[in-house]
Design an enzyme around this catalytic site. Sequence first.
Site, PDB file in Angstrom:
ATOM      1  N   HIS A  13       0.871  -1.199   0.000  1.00  0.00           N
ATOM      2  CA  HIS A  13       0.000   0.000   0.000  1.00  0.00           C
ATOM      3  C   HIS A  13       0.896   1.234   0.000  1.00  0.00           C
ATOM      4  CE1 HIS A  13      -3.739   2.249   1.605  1.00  0.00           C
ATOM      5  NE2 HIS A  13      -2.826   3.162   1.305  1.00  0.00           N
ATOM      6  N   HIS A  15       1.521   5.381  -1.606  1.00  0.00           N
ATOM      7  CA  HIS A  15       1.147   6.586  -2.362  1.00  0.00           C
ATOM      8  C   HIS A  15       2.401   7.167  -2.996  1.00  0.00           C
ATOM      9  CE1 HIS A  15      -2.957   6.819  -0.681  1.00  0.00           C
ATOM     10  NE2 HIS A  15      -2.389   6.262   0.377  1.00  0.00           N
ATOM     11  N   ASN A  41      -5.343   7.360  -5.780  1.00  0.00           N
ATOM     12  CA  ASN A  41      -6.072   8.592  -5.410  1.00  0.00           C
ATOM     13  C   ASN A  41      -5.332   9.849  -5.860  1.00  0.00           C
ATOM     14  OD1 ASN A  41      -4.069   8.163  -3.423  1.00  0.00           O
ATOM     15  ND2 ASN A  41      -5.248   9.229  -1.852  1.00  0.00           N
ATOM     16  N   LYS A  99      -9.345  -0.423  -5.692  1.00  0.00           N
ATOM     17  CA  LYS A  99      -9.354   0.261  -4.402  1.00  0.00           C
ATOM     18  C   LYS A  99     -10.721   0.859  -4.105  1.00  0.00           C
ATOM     19  CE  LYS A  99      -7.939   2.446  -0.758  1.00  0.00           C
ATOM     20  NZ  LYS A  99      -6.736   2.699   0.008  1.00  0.00           N
ATOM     21  N   HIS A 136     -10.353   0.909   2.058  1.00  0.00           N
ATOM     22  CA  HIS A 136     -10.153   1.917   3.112  1.00  0.00           C
ATOM     23  C   HIS A 136     -11.351   1.790   4.043  1.00  0.00           C
ATOM     24  CE1 HIS A 136      -8.645   5.833   4.761  1.00  0.00           C
ATOM     25  NE2 HIS A 136      -9.837   5.721   5.322  1.00  0.00           N
ATOM     26  N   HIS A 174      -4.423  -0.826   6.110  1.00  0.00           N
ATOM     27  CA  HIS A 174      -3.966   0.008   7.237  1.00  0.00           C
ATOM     28  C   HIS A 174      -4.883  -0.117   8.459  1.00  0.00           C
ATOM     29  CE1 HIS A 174      -6.875   2.644   5.372  1.00  0.00           C
ATOM     30  NE2 HIS A 174      -6.068   3.103   4.464  1.00  0.00           N
ATOM     31  N   ASP A 247       1.439   2.572   3.573  1.00  0.00           N
ATOM     32  CA  ASP A 247       0.606   3.777   3.423  1.00  0.00           C
ATOM     33  C   ASP A 247       1.478   5.023   3.485  1.00  0.00           C
ATOM     34  OD1 ASP A 247      -1.674   5.210   2.909  1.00  0.00           O
ATOM     35  OD2 ASP A 247      -2.469   5.104   4.950  1.00  0.00           O
TER      36      ASP A 247
HETATM   37  O1  DOR Z   1      -3.261   9.344   5.918  1.00  0.00           O
HETATM   38  C1  DOR Z   1      -3.662   9.061   4.806  1.00  0.00           C
HETATM   39  N1  DOR Z   1      -3.147   9.657   3.703  1.00  0.00           N
HETATM   40  N2  DOR Z   1      -4.645   8.175   4.684  1.00  0.00           N
HETATM   41  C2  DOR Z   1      -5.220   7.941   3.500  1.00  0.00           C
HETATM   42  O2  DOR Z   1      -6.116   7.142   3.468  1.00  0.00           O
HETATM   43  C3  DOR Z   1      -4.820   8.682   2.296  1.00  0.00           C
HETATM   44  C4  DOR Z   1      -3.472   9.177   2.403  1.00  0.00           C
HETATM   45  C5  DOR Z   1      -3.142  10.213   1.365  1.00  0.00           C
HETATM   46  O3  DOR Z   1      -3.401   9.983   0.179  1.00  0.00           O
HETATM   47  O4  DOR Z   1      -2.585  11.257   1.717  1.00  0.00           O
HETATM   48 ZN    ZN Z   2      -3.335   5.093   1.777  1.00  0.00          ZN
END
Ligand code: DOR
Ligand code: ZN
Length: 343
Positions: A13, A15, A41, A99, A136, A174, A247
């Site tokens: 997971h 970003h 996202n 997702k 999520h 998470h 995450d």
């Molecule tokens: O803390 C987080 N940041 N939780 C999420 O679900 C998304 C992520 C983000 O994209 O910044």
């Molecule tokens: Zn995330």
Amino acid sequence: MTTLTIARPDDWHLHLRDGAMMQAVLPHSARDFARAIIMPNLVPPVVTSAQAAAYRDRIMAALPEGMDFTPLMTLYLTEDTDPDDVAAAHASGLVKAVKLYPAGATTNSASGVANFDKVRPTLDRMAAIGLPLCVHGEVTDHDVDIFDREAVFIDRVLDPIRRATPGLRVVMEHITTRNAVDYARAQGDTLGATITTHHLVINRNHILAGGIKPHYYCLPVAKREEHRLALRAAATSGEGRFFLGTDSAPHTDANKLLPCGCAGCFTAPNTMPILAQVFEEEDALTHLEGFTSRNGPAFYGLPVNTDTMTLTKTPPQVPSHVETDDGPVTVFDPGYPLLWSVT
Ligand code: DOR
Ligand code: ZN
């Protein structure tokens, strides 16, 4: 034990963002992790297979020469998602998961799902073809306390979804509560759960006691100490259903340090040193490889990496910030000196 060699880890997971931010943060993941499930996202979100293919190409173009890293792409589930497009993206090998963001749950989740009946055809198709759903797991109802949103989601949304589409492979992402650990343990092998680095380290006091710490704010928000201890027990247990999903979610300091700051902890640079220390503290270093390198591939039906990572008990060099063309990004600070280095 002062050195430990494990199969090279993966991050289930992550970003990576896009543009200048991706350029700056990608090498920190690619250095330690062979593969990562890439969150969709973006703005706009990665909804179609064509968007996922284009995003994968941008990631590969941003990867520094000589680094070995494979992005495992995901599609962002919306109420308009086309089941045929999802199935084609899976069949071609492009996409490894879909997702689910409940609409409004977190960063860039406005296009997420409000009416779960509308995504039933896609979920049924995913169950038929064996494509996992990454969830999520928080309700978004304003009348549910933010610290209860994960536990309520399990009862009100997750369990009904899984009953309505038997056989659907689901990753509870998470997880932050004992409730989620208990639920995961009571299910069969169609359910996995990822645990982040930071939720093994901080509880809600770290965010709020003695002054507010924006760099510890993420979603789902860290809970009480009893929940952190349940997560540590689960992660270090050796049980195959639990695996690493960092995450790691970079935001510039300018966007974190606002009256309404962004959610996310940036852990890509120091996840492996932190995890080695957590597992050592729990007298479970022999289970580190399962958590970071074996359980995830087993759930996703992928081979374990054949190359290895060696960790050595010497203090690591971890930058406090990563510079990006958008401004600095603060690296997650566990609040104590780290003892293990990736060598
Ligand atoms: O803390 C987080 N940041 N939780 C999420 O679900 C998304 C992520 C983000 O994209 O910044
Ligand atoms: Zn995330």
